[in-house]
Design an enzyme around this catalytic site. Structure first.
Site, PDB file in Angstrom:
ATOM      1  N   ASP A 242       0.851  -1.189   0.000  1.00 17.33           N
ATOM      2  CA  ASP A 242       0.000   0.000   0.000  1.00 17.33           C
ATOM      3  C   ASP A 242       0.887   1.239   0.000  1.00 17.33           C
ATOM      4  OD1 ASP A 242      -3.065   0.650   0.493  1.00 17.33           O
ATOM      5  OD2 ASP A 242      -1.882   2.143   1.579  1.00 17.33           O
ATOM      6  N   ASP A 285      -4.159   2.768  -4.762  1.00 15.13           N
ATOM      7  CA  ASP A 285      -2.747   2.751  -4.366  1.00 15.13           C
ATOM      8  C   ASP A 285      -2.339   1.398  -3.782  1.00 15.13           C
ATOM      9  OD1 ASP A 285      -4.246   2.854  -2.091  1.00 15.13           O
ATOM     10  OD2 ASP A 285      -3.164   4.513  -1.151  1.00 15.13           O
TER      11      ASP A 285
END
Length: 367
Positions: A242, A285
């Site tokens: 992430d 993301d």
């Protein structure tokens, strides 16, 4: 001459690649063509036999056509029974197509010579040779070898049976036909290679995330599941990554800058894995790495390299440092129970959640 050899070798390799990547369709198309040409050939030979009994009776070729019909009455049922529906192996179909091509060209050659008294040049032998280049799919070299064999045999037969004037015409026709067949084969195989490359590119575009050039979620899941299914006793390591505080990047610098950051992060991930490993983007993301047949030591080296290179990235104004959080799960071949893809993903996701809860910019291995 050297350039000619390079072109020839390139076209040969393109034809091999095309057949390897489309083997199933090549076999099916060759079988369909073989089936259709056998029927067409039978109709043509029967038609010529009937014509030889009436219109061309003075040629005295009825016996030749009658023998051709008799032979094909044996060949045709075999082809219909064996190749009409069931798909056979590439090797078998390729050999049968070559034999059929030589069989038909032999008959065409005989009919271009008989009756010998007419001493006429071949009319349809060369067009048929070129047509077979298009009809069946072989490698480039195989197609040329068949044409050269057909032309050489016919030139020899023409030399032995015809006058020097007619032989000269046949020789010129065979030379021209060989060159034409080679050119047609080159154009045809180059076109097939280009078409195949375009299809592969479209297929890859459907599998890839266009922004980061990593696999998209659906492709990532499919490739991982397929590996885990086909290699149940192999170690593998799954990572969920992430990009930390990405919303702040978008809010501060804009979505165009955010896209550039994700593009750079995707490049880091692609360069951190081996050729057999998988880098994907799940969306937003969140990214994914999957290491095949590797232990945790190798995976951690890649993780540390990714994190180091991510920290070296900078925002457009040079002030904002970047980082990423990583959750890791391992499937070992020594485990009593082999985990599924979903189970491994859940563990990696749990590890990522713990990292983010404790302040991000780190990794954790779920044990």
């Amino acid at each position: 001459m050297e350039l000619l050899y390079k072109i020839k070798d390139r076209v040969q390799q393109e034809s091999i690649d095309y057949i390897e990547e489309n083997r199933s369709s090549v076999v099916k198309n060759n079988q369909k063509t073989l089936f259709a040409l056998n029927i067409i050939y039978f109709v043509v030979v029967v038609g010529y036999l009937l014509a030889s009994l009436t219109v061309f009776s003075e040629w005295q070729v009825t016996g030749v056509y009658a023998r051709a019909v008799a032979v094909h009455l044996v060949v045709l049922p075999i082809v219909i029974i064996r190749y009409r529906k069931k798909t056979r192996s590439y090797k078998e179909v390729s050999i049968v197509c070559k034999v059929f091509q030589l069989y038909v060209m032999t008959f065409a050659g005989i009919m271009s010579i008989v009756p010998i008294e007419m001493n006429q040049p071949a009319v349809y032998y060369m067009p048929m040779a070129v047509a077979f280049v298009v009809a069946f799919t072989y490698t480039f070299y195989q197609a040329l070898e068949l044409v050269l064999l057909e032309m050489a045999v016919y030139v020899l037969a023409s030399f032995l049976t015809k006058s020097i004037e007619v032989f000269s015409v046949d020789l010129f026709s065979c030379i021209f036909g060989t060159i034409l067949a080679g050119y047609v084969a080159k154009i045809l195989y180059s076109y097939r290679a280009s078409e195949n490359e375009a299809k592969q590119r479209i297929r890859r575009m459907g599998m890839m995330d266009r922004l980061t050039s990593t696999y998209n979620k659906a492709s990532t899941e499919f490739l991982c599941k397929e590996f885990m299914r086909s290699h149940p006793q192999s170690d593998c390591v799954m990572l969920i990554l992430d990009f930390d505080n990405f919303k702040m990047v978008n809010d501060t610098y804009g979505h165009q800058a955010g896209d550039e950051v994700l593009r750079s992060f995707g490049k880091i991930l692609r360069h951190s894995i081996g050729t057999d490993d998988i880098a994907g983007r799940f969306g937003g993301d969140e990214f994914f790495l999957f290491f095949k047949k590797k232990d945790i030591t190798d995976a951690l080296m890649s993780v540390e390299r990714v994190m180091e290179q991510t920290r070296a990235m900078r925002a457009p104004d040079g002030r904002q440092p970047f980082s990423c959080s990583v959750g890791i799960a391992i499937r070992r071949a020594t485990d009593d129970t082999m985990e599924s893809y979903d189970q491994l993903l859940a563990r990696a996701d749990r590890a990522l959640y713990d990292v983010k809860r404790r302040g991000k910019n780190n990794y954790k291995i779920d044990s």
